[in-house]
Structure formats: structure tokens, C-alpha cells
Write a protein that holds these residues in place. Structure first.
Motif, PDB file in Angstrom:
ATOM      1  N   HIS A 213     -31.659 117.942  97.427  1.00  0.00           N
ATOM      2  CA  HIS A 213     -30.781 118.690  98.322  1.00  0.00           C
ATOM      3  C   HIS A 213     -29.295 118.540  98.045  1.00  0.00           C
ATOM      4  N   THR A 214     -28.875 117.422  97.418  1.00  0.00           N
ATOM      5  CA  THR A 214     -27.430 117.261  97.206  1.00  0.00           C
ATOM      6  C   THR A 214     -26.942 118.343  96.243  1.00  0.00           C
ATOM      7  N   SER A 232     -35.286 123.537  94.239  1.00  0.00           N
ATOM      8  CA  SER A 232     -36.107 123.314  93.052  1.00  0.00           C
ATOM      9  C   SER A 232     -35.235 122.873  91.870  1.00  0.00           C
ATOM     10  N   ILE A 233     -34.129 123.579  91.674  1.00  0.00           N
ATOM     11  CA  ILE A 233     -33.208 123.201  90.591  1.00  0.00           C
ATOM     12  C   ILE A 233     -32.651 121.793  90.881  1.00  0.00           C
ATOM     13  N   GLY A 234     -32.374 121.537  92.166  1.00  0.00           N
ATOM     14  CA  GLY A 234     -31.894 120.210  92.574  1.00  0.00           C
ATOM     15  C   GLY A 234     -32.929 119.120  92.281  1.00  0.00           C
ATOM     16  N   MET A 235     -34.215 119.433  92.491  1.00  0.00           N
ATOM     17  CA  MET A 235     -35.261 118.429  92.235  1.00  0.00           C
ATOM     18  C   MET A 235     -35.385 118.146  90.737  1.00  0.00           C
ATOM     19  N   ALA A 236     -35.284 119.225  89.935  1.00  0.00           N
ATOM     20  CA  ALA A 236     -35.361 119.033  88.477  1.00  0.00           C
ATOM     21  C   ALA A 236     -34.191 118.165  88.020  1.00  0.00           C
ATOM     22  N   PHE A 237     -33.016 118.411  88.590  1.00  0.00           N
ATOM     23  CA  PHE A 237     -31.835 117.600  88.264  1.00  0.00           C
ATOM     24  C   PHE A 237     -32.062 116.137  88.697  1.00  0.00           C
ATOM     25  N   ALA A 238     -32.582 115.957  89.915  1.00  0.00           N
ATOM     26  CA  ALA A 238     -32.791 114.596  90.429  1.00  0.00           C
ATOM     27  C   ALA A 238     -33.840 113.855  89.598  1.00  0.00           C
ATOM     28  N   ALA A 239     -34.818 114.598  89.060  1.00  0.00           N
ATOM     29  CA  ALA A 239     -35.830 113.955  88.212  1.00  0.00           C
ATOM     30  C   ALA A 239     -35.183 113.451  86.927  1.00  0.00           C
ATOM     31  N   SER A 240     -34.286 114.249  86.371  1.00  0.00           N
ATOM     32  CA  SER A 240     -33.621 113.812  85.150  1.00  0.00           C
ATOM     33  C   SER A 240     -32.659 112.655  85.452  1.00  0.00           C
ATOM     34  N   GLU A 272     -17.814 121.601  87.349  1.00  0.00           N
ATOM     35  CA  GLU A 272     -16.749 121.007  88.167  1.00  0.00           C
ATOM     36  C   GLU A 272     -16.832 121.455  89.627  1.00  0.00           C
ATOM     37  N   ARG A 273     -17.049 122.775  89.755  1.00  0.00           N
ATOM     38  CA  ARG A 273     -17.104 123.356  91.091  1.00  0.00           C
ATOM     39  C   ARG A 273     -18.275 122.764  91.896  1.00  0.00           C
ATOM     40  N   ILE A 274     -19.389 122.589  91.198  1.00  0.00           N
ATOM     41  CA  ILE A 274     -20.579 122.104  91.887  1.00  0.00           C
ATOM     42  C   ILE A 274     -20.457 120.617  92.219  1.00  0.00           C
ATOM     43  N   VAL A 275     -19.904 119.828  91.280  1.00  0.00           N
ATOM     44  CA  VAL A 275     -19.724 118.393  91.576  1.00  0.00           C
ATOM     45  C   VAL A 275     -18.803 118.256  92.791  1.00  0.00           C
ATOM     46  N   LYS A 282     -22.488 115.689 103.279  1.00  0.00           N
ATOM     47  CA  LYS A 282     -22.401 114.753 104.417  1.00  0.00           C
ATOM     48  C   LYS A 282     -22.831 113.341 104.048  1.00  0.00           C
ATOM     49  N   LYS A 283     -23.635 113.223 103.002  1.00  0.00           N
ATOM     50  CA  LYS A 283     -24.261 111.921 102.742  1.00  0.00           C
ATOM     51  C   LYS A 283     -23.457 111.034 101.800  1.00  0.00           C
ATOM     52  N   LYS A 284     -22.194 111.385 101.538  1.00  0.00           N
ATOM     53  CA  LYS A 284     -21.470 110.559 100.577  1.00  0.00           C
ATOM     54  C   LYS A 284     -20.541 109.545 101.265  1.00  0.00           C
ATOM     55  N   THR A 285     -20.243 108.446 100.564  1.00  0.00           N
ATOM     56  CA  THR A 285     -19.222 107.521 101.045  1.00  0.00           C
ATOM     57  C   THR A 285     -18.029 107.669 100.101  1.00  0.00           C
ATOM     58  N   LYS A 286     -17.062 106.719 100.155  1.00  0.00           N
ATOM     59  CA  LYS A 286     -15.810 106.907  99.428  1.00  0.00           C
ATOM     60  C   LYS A 286     -15.981 107.136  97.915  1.00  0.00           C
ATOM     61  N   ASP A 287     -16.673 106.236  97.268  1.00  0.00           N
ATOM     62  CA  ASP A 287     -16.773 106.415  95.816  1.00  0.00           C
ATOM     63  C   ASP A 287     -18.215 106.473  95.314  1.00  0.00           C
ATOM     64  N   GLN A 288     -19.126 106.706  96.264  1.00  0.00           N
ATOM     65  CA  GLN A 288     -20.531 106.802  95.872  1.00  0.00           C
ATOM     66  C   GLN A 288     -21.196 107.983  96.566  1.00  0.00           C
ATOM     67  N   VAL A 289     -22.186 108.546  95.878  1.00  0.00           N
ATOM     68  CA  VAL A 289     -23.058 109.483  96.590  1.00  0.00           C
ATOM     69  C   VAL A 289     -24.420 108.805  96.687  1.00  0.00           C
ATOM     70  N   HIS A 290     -25.147 109.136  97.724  1.00  0.00           N
ATOM     71  CA  HIS A 290     -26.503 108.613  97.809  1.00  0.00           C
ATOM     72  C   HIS A 290     -27.446 109.691  97.322  1.00  0.00           C
ATOM     73  N   LEU A 291     -28.048 109.446  96.163  1.00  0.00           N
ATOM     74  CA  LEU A 291     -28.985 110.428  95.621  1.00  0.00           C
ATOM     75  C   LEU A 291     -30.404 109.947  95.885  1.00  0.00           C
ATOM     76  N   VAL A 292     -31.291 110.884  96.194  1.00  0.00           N
ATOM     77  CA  VAL A 292     -32.698 110.505  96.303  1.00  0.00           C
ATOM     78  C   VAL A 292     -33.302 110.653  94.912  1.00  0.00           C
ATOM     79  N   LEU A 293     -33.815 109.563  94.396  1.00  0.00           N
ATOM     80  CA  LEU A 293     -34.400 109.565  93.055  1.00  0.00           C
ATOM     81  C   LEU A 293     -35.877 109.200  93.166  1.00  0.00           C
ATOM     82  N   LEU A 294     -36.597 109.367  92.054  1.00  0.00           N
ATOM     83  CA  LEU A 294     -38.013 109.008  92.067  1.00  0.00           C
ATOM     84  C   LEU A 294     -38.235 107.747  91.235  1.00  0.00           C
TER      85      LEU A 294
END
Ligand code: NAD
Length: 315
Positions: A213-214, A232-240, A272-275, A282-294
Motif C-alpha cells: 500500500h505504501t 498489485s504493483i506495490g506488492m511486486a515492489f514490496a516483494a523485491s 522522484e515524484r512517487i518517492v 501516514k505511516k512514516k516517521t522522520k527518517d524512516q518509512v515502515h514497509l510491510v515486507l515478506l
């Protein structure tokens, strides 16, 4: 069944014009507000408009608001009901596969703001959810794909057995076999309910449901993509990303399953635009994002990823 759950004299159904047109008879005798369909209308102006109409109808605290539609409608109905007169009863009748397995479950509701997804809203559980699978007879192909994106998400982060089952079939099978579909829907509802009951306010386990979802939300907000396609594209990205961060080795299996259910796994976009949009999540802190990984299929994990590292995933 709806008549057993709500009194027609003091209830209002919120739906959208598509669902209303396709299922007109079901609305006969009910106060109904039909919204313009689509994500573009999931905004505060629509909420204000619904509130105006509720006031005109004379809805008071004893009334029930019923959201009968896809996730846009159930999200708006849940939100309106939680703020109108400081809160009235809400019931949901999800009419898309996605709303049945995901959007209507768990009490999250709300609207988008300034091109960002779900920035305003509340968490409040509905009084009832009514499942009527016959609504799905009119569901277009694209919406089947959207629903399966969330089902695959549940399987990937929570349930390897369901993942294996999905690998054996495809959308055509489930469309032709209503009993198997009903079983699949209820399994997904139970899985999500279990997570929500353990962590309603998303302090821990519920975050797993943000798998894909991020990036997905960032893509959805910036480009003309359906929710399921973006996820779906987000899940493929998160898998990589999972492969890079913790050596996840089953990337190909996830990609194949997404393709099997007609979902995209890749898109050309301005990194750049997407990052930047991901960092407004909503789920980010100052210098980190919380990603759901597998870690493996069926086991998701929330990992803090430094923003610099996130940027490097796109190069
Ligand atoms: P949607 O409500 O826009 O419905 C998709 C399309 O299907 C619309 O054009 C709608 O008119 C049409 N439709 C609905 N039911 C139909 C039927 N039975 N037959 C024919 N057409 C029908 O979108 P969606 O895909 O259901 O849901 C996506 C939304 O859900 C997004 O806004 C997303 O943020 C939200 N969502 C919320 C949660 C949550 O936990 N609250 C979880 C997942 C998604």
C-alpha cells in the motif's frame, strides 16, 4: 434481510449511481442517496453534501445509515455516520468483491484530501455488515481484479494455505463457482477480523494489511490506476524490497499469482515524484518509512527502512 436489521422509516441508504441503476428494485421503499461513482468523489465535499441531505430528510440520532456499494461508498458512509450528530448507527452492504473482503471490514473509514488517500476519517465499527453475493453478478472484470488483489494480499502476509489454494484456480473459476467464492470471501473476512480484533488502532499486527500500500497509494494518487492495480504493483515492489532487505526468495511465486489473476506487476513512473508521495504516507516517521515486507509466503513483517535505502530501491 436488511429489513430485519434496520427500520425503513428511519434509515437512509447511501449508494452510488451505478449500483442504484443496476439494482434499482432492491432500493424500492428505502430513503436513498445515490452518489456520483468513483474515487474522485471520495472527498469532504461529498460528505458535506450527504450531511445536507440527511438534515433535509430529518435524520436524527435514532436513524441508521446504510452504506450499500463498493469501498468508496462504505468508507464515506462509515465516516458520515461517525460524525453526523456526533455519531449514528451504521450498517454496511458491500457490493464489490474488494469491499466484501476488505473495505467493509475493520471500521476504518474516511475520505481523501489534496490528492492523498484516506487522510481524514475515523475508526469505528459498523453495527452490522450484510453480505449478498448476488450483487457480484453485475461486477465488471476490472473490479474482480481489484478484489483479488486484496485477497492475494491477505494470503501473502497471513495465510500460506490460502495462497496455495489461489495458485490452483483463477478468477474465471471463482466466478463460475459461487460456493467456492463464498468460502473464499468468508475466509478473508475472518482473517481480517482476527487482525482487527487484535489490533484495531493499527499499532502492530494490523499494519501487515498495508502490504503493497505504501507504493500503491502513491501510484493511485498520482496516476489513473485502479486501487487493485496500484496495490498489485506495490506488492511486486514490496516483494523485491523483501528480497533486498531480508533475503525473501519467493518473489516469482507472488508475481506469478498476481499475473494469474490478471493484475499488473510493473509500471513506468517518475521515481522522484512517487518517492515524495510515499514519504507523505501516514505511516512514516522522520527518517524512516515502515514497509510491510515478506519473510516468506504467508508471513509478513513490518520493517523500518531508512529513506535513503528506499530511494535506492528505485535505481
Ligand atoms: P468503488 O466503490 O469505487 O467501486 C468500484 C466500481 O464498481 C464503482 O464504479 C462502483 O460504482 C462499481 N460497483 C460497485 N458495486 C457494483 C456491483 N455490484 N455491480 C457493478 N458495479 C458495481 O471501489 P472499490 O474497489 O469497491 O473500493 C475501493 C475503495 O475502498 C478505495 O477508496 C479504498 O481506499 C477503499 N478501501 C478501504 C478499506 C478500509 O479498510 N476502509 C480497505 C480497502 C480499500
Amino acid at each position: 434481510r436488511l429489513r430485519d436489521l434496520a427500520d425503513r422509516r428511519n434509515s437512509v441508504i447511501i449508494t452510488d449511481e451505478n449500483v442504484f441503476r443496476l439494482h434499482q428494485l432492491r432500493f424500492k421503499g428505502w430513503n436513498t442517496i445515490a452518489l456520483k461513482p468513483g474515487e474522485a468523489y471520495k472527498v469532504q465535499a461529498t460528505v458535506d453534501n450527504v450531511i445536507e441531505q440527511l438534515l433535509e430528510i430529518g435524520a436524527d440520532r435514532s436513524w441508521t445509515l446504510i452504506g450499500a456499494g463498493g469501498g468508496v461508498v462504505t468508507d464515506i458512509a462509515g465516516y458520515v455516520a461517525s460524525v453526523y450528530l456526533r455519531g449514528i448507527r451504521v450498517g454496511l452492504v458491500p457490493t464489490t468483491l474488494l469491499a466484501m473482503v476488505d473495505a467493509a471490514i475493520g471500521g476504518k473509514n474516511g475520505v481523501n484530501h489534496g490528492g492523498l488517500k484516506n487522510m481524514v476519517g475515523t475508526i469505528r465499527q459498523p453495527g452490522f455488515i450484510l453480505f449478498d453475493h448476488s450483487f457480484l453478478k453485475t461486477l465488471p472484470d476490472e473490479q474482480w481484479r481489484n478484489g483479488f488483489a486484496e485477497i492475494i494480499k491477505h494470503a501473502a502476509v497471513l495465510n500460506a494455505a490460502m495462497f496455495r489454494k489461489l495458485e490452483q484456480y483463477d478468477t474465471t473459476f471463482y466466478r463460475k463457482h459461487p460456493k467456492d467464492l463464498a468460502q473464499l470471501v468468508s475466509l478473508n473476512v475472518l482473517l481480517k477480523m482476527k487482525v482487527v480484533m487484535a489490533d484495531e488502532k493499527e499499532a502492530g499486527m494490523r499494519r501487515l494489511l498495508n502490504f503493497g500500500h505504501t507504493l500503491g497509494h502513491a501510484l493511485e494518487a498520482q496516476y489513473e490506476l485502479a486501487h487493485g492495480e496500484a496495490i498489485s504493483i506495490g506488492m511486486a515492489f514490496a516483494a523485491s524490497a523483501s528480497n533486498r532487505v531480508n533475503g525473501f526468495s519467493q518473489e516469482t511465486r507472488l508475481i506469478s499469482l498476481l499475473l494469474q489473476y490478471g493484475l499488473p506487476v510493473h509500471a513506468e513512473f517518475e521515481h522522484e515524484r512517487i518517492v515524495e508521495a510515499m514519504l507523505r504516507d501516514k505511516k512514516k516517521t522522520k527518517d524512516q518509512v515502515h514497509l510491510v515486507l515478506l519473510e516468506k509466503i504467508g508471513r509478513g513483517v513490518v520493517s523500518p527502512v531508512a529513506i535513503k535505502e528506499l530511494q535506492s530501491f528505485f535505481t
